[in-house]
Design a protein around this motif. Sequence first.
Motif, PDB file in Angstrom:
ATOM      1  N   GLY A  51      -6.325 -10.142  -8.246  1.00 34.04           N
ATOM      2  CA  GLY A  51      -6.677 -10.968  -7.100  1.00 34.04           C
ATOM      3  C   GLY A  51      -8.102 -10.829  -6.611  1.00 34.04           C
ATOM      4  O   GLY A  51      -8.424 -11.262  -5.512  1.00 34.04           O
ATOM      5  N   CYS A  52      -8.967 -10.228  -7.413  1.00 36.47           N
ATOM      6  CA  CYS A  52     -10.348 -10.029  -6.974  1.00 36.47           C
ATOM      7  C   CYS A  52     -11.264  -9.952  -8.186  1.00 36.47           C
ATOM      8  O   CYS A  52     -11.175  -9.009  -8.966  1.00 36.47           O
ATOM      9  N   LEU A  53     -12.152 -10.938  -8.330  1.00 39.99           N
ATOM     10  CA  LEU A  53     -13.099 -10.913  -9.450  1.00 39.99           C
ATOM     11  C   LEU A  53     -14.167  -9.850  -9.265  1.00 39.99           C
ATOM     12  O   LEU A  53     -14.497  -9.124 -10.186  1.00 39.99           O
ATOM     13  N   ASP A  54     -14.734  -9.798  -8.069  1.00 39.82           N
ATOM     14  CA  ASP A  54     -15.832  -8.874  -7.822  1.00 39.82           C
ATOM     15  C   ASP A  54     -15.950  -8.626  -6.325  1.00 39.82           C
ATOM     16  O   ASP A  54     -15.562  -9.467  -5.518  1.00 39.82           O
ATOM     17  N   VAL A  55     -16.483  -7.463  -5.974  1.00 38.51           N
ATOM     18  CA  VAL A  55     -16.743  -7.110  -4.582  1.00 38.51           C
ATOM     19  C   VAL A  55     -18.101  -6.437  -4.515  1.00 38.51           C
ATOM     20  O   VAL A  55     -18.407  -5.570  -5.328  1.00 38.51           O
ATOM     21  N   ASP A  56     -18.907  -6.842  -3.559  1.00 41.46           N
ATOM     22  CA  ASP A  56     -20.145  -6.118  -3.279  1.00 41.46           C
ATOM     23  C   ASP A  56     -19.774  -5.048  -2.254  1.00 41.46           C
ATOM     24  O   ASP A  56     -19.627  -5.335  -1.077  1.00 41.46           O
ATOM     25  N   ASN A  57     -19.609  -3.824  -2.719  1.00 42.80           N
ATOM     26  CA  ASN A  57     -19.122  -2.753  -1.856  1.00 42.80           C
ATOM     27  C   ASN A  57     -20.230  -1.966  -1.173  1.00 42.80           C
ATOM     28  O   ASN A  57     -19.968  -0.971  -0.511  1.00 42.80           O
ATOM     29  N   LYS A  58     -21.478  -2.421  -1.314  1.00 44.48           N
ATOM     30  CA  LYS A  58     -22.571  -1.671  -0.690  1.00 44.48           C
ATOM     31  C   LYS A  58     -23.463  -2.504   0.223  1.00 44.48           C
ATOM     32  O   LYS A  58     -24.271  -1.953   0.952  1.00 44.48           O
ATOM     33  N   THR A  59     -23.322  -3.825   0.203  1.00 47.78           N
ATOM     34  CA  THR A  59     -24.133  -4.668   1.073  1.00 47.78           C
ATOM     35  C   THR A  59     -23.282  -5.118   2.252  1.00 47.78           C
ATOM     36  O   THR A  59     -22.260  -5.771   2.067  1.00 47.78           O
ATOM     37  N   VAL A  97     -14.864   0.704   9.491  1.00 45.93           N
ATOM     38  CA  VAL A  97     -15.105   1.201   8.136  1.00 45.93           C
ATOM     39  C   VAL A  97     -13.785   1.530   7.444  1.00 45.93           C
ATOM     40  O   VAL A  97     -13.598   1.234   6.264  1.00 45.93           O
ATOM     41  N   ARG A  98     -12.849   2.114   8.172  1.00 50.40           N
ATOM     42  CA  ARG A  98     -11.564   2.471   7.566  1.00 50.40           C
ATOM     43  C   ARG A  98     -10.820   1.231   7.079  1.00 50.40           C
ATOM     44  O   ARG A  98     -10.197   1.245   6.017  1.00 50.40           O
ATOM     45  N   VAL A  99     -10.921   0.145   7.829  1.00 46.23           N
ATOM     46  CA  VAL A  99     -10.271  -1.099   7.419  1.00 46.23           C
ATOM     47  C   VAL A  99     -10.875  -1.598   6.106  1.00 46.23           C
ATOM     48  O   VAL A  99     -10.163  -2.029   5.200  1.00 46.23           O
ATOM     49  N   VAL A 100     -12.200  -1.524   5.989  1.00 45.78           N
ATOM     50  CA  VAL A 100     -12.872  -1.940   4.755  1.00 45.78           C
ATOM     51  C   VAL A 100     -12.450  -1.034   3.599  1.00 45.78           C
ATOM     52  O   VAL A 100     -12.158  -1.510   2.498  1.00 45.78           O
ATOM     53  N   LYS A 101     -12.411   0.271   3.848  1.00 45.88           N
ATOM     54  CA  LYS A 101     -12.007   1.210   2.793  1.00 45.88           C
ATOM     55  C   LYS A 101     -10.597   0.890   2.298  1.00 45.88           C
ATOM     56  O   LYS A 101     -10.337   0.890   1.089  1.00 45.88           O
ATOM     57  N   ASN A 102      -9.693   0.598   3.221  1.00 51.25           N
ATOM     58  CA  ASN A 102      -8.321   0.266   2.830  1.00 51.25           C
ATOM     59  C   ASN A 102      -8.251  -1.057   2.077  1.00 51.25           C
ATOM     60  O   ASN A 102      -7.485  -1.193   1.122  1.00 51.25           O
ATOM     61  N   ALA A 103      -9.052  -2.033   2.502  1.00 47.14           N
ATOM     62  CA  ALA A 103      -9.072  -3.324   1.804  1.00 47.14           C
ATOM     63  C   ALA A 103      -9.619  -3.151   0.389  1.00 47.14           C
ATOM     64  O   ALA A 103      -9.081  -3.716  -0.571  1.00 47.14           O
ATOM     65  N   ASP A 108      -8.458  -1.554  -5.973  1.00 40.60           N
ATOM     66  CA  ASP A 108      -8.892  -0.420  -6.804  1.00 40.60           C
ATOM     67  C   ASP A 108     -10.402  -0.225  -6.765  1.00 40.60           C
ATOM     68  O   ASP A 108     -11.031   0.064  -7.781  1.00 40.60           O
ATOM     69  N   ARG A 109     -10.982  -0.402  -5.600  1.00 41.20           N
ATOM     70  CA  ARG A 109     -12.424  -0.216  -5.407  1.00 41.20           C
ATOM     71  C   ARG A 109     -12.639   0.822  -4.313  1.00 41.20           C
ATOM     72  O   ARG A 109     -11.730   1.141  -3.553  1.00 41.20           O
ATOM     73  N   THR A 110     -13.870   1.292  -4.205  1.00 40.12           N
ATOM     74  CA  THR A 110     -14.232   2.228  -3.142  1.00 40.12           C
ATOM     75  C   THR A 110     -15.487   1.725  -2.440  1.00 40.12           C
ATOM     76  O   THR A 110     -16.273   0.963  -3.008  1.00 40.12           O
ATOM     77  N   ILE A 111     -15.667   2.181  -1.228  1.00 42.55           N
ATOM     78  CA  ILE A 111     -16.849   1.805  -0.462  1.00 42.55           C
ATOM     79  C   ILE A 111     -18.035   2.633  -0.948  1.00 42.55           C
ATOM     80  O   ILE A 111     -17.877   3.795  -1.340  1.00 42.55           O
TER      81      ILE A 111
END
Length: 169
Positions: A51-59, A97-103, A108-111
Amino acid sequence: MQVIDVAKWIKENYTPYEGDASFLVTEASQNTKDVWNKVCELRAEEIKTNGCLDVDNKTISTVNSHEAGYIIKEKEDIVGLQTDAPLKRSIKPFGGVRVVKNALKAYDRTIDPSVEEIFKYRKTHNDCVFDLYTPEMRKARTNAILTGLPDGYGRGRIIGDYRRVALYG
């Protein structure tokens, strides 16, 4: 202090449309069909990848945080996706931030550690709301006696996925 009369401004600058819907185009252009077909392909690919092609986890997502993204650049009249690639998700940690980390964990990604570092020194919306809670409010909130307090409404989208295909001509 200058007073702005919004009702007056609207009255002076608004012209109601009194016609019918004949100005609307009933058939999508070939460009719109091509862009939509590409989006459908990308959605199918996205579904296959959890359900997710890509995530920018740092911007941290803001109005101008990412370069303009395109689906099929040469076929787009209105340009500029929310991120620099189609269906790429963005993070909005100002809501928590915790909400983003959980999302991110759901995909299967990390912040990125740099984002966590920023929020050691900058408060999120949730931090500010919870700072205002009295001890009694915190207990009631923790025990689910109170719900719907402002912290639940101020977050907005955590991982953005904004589709604008309907706007393409």
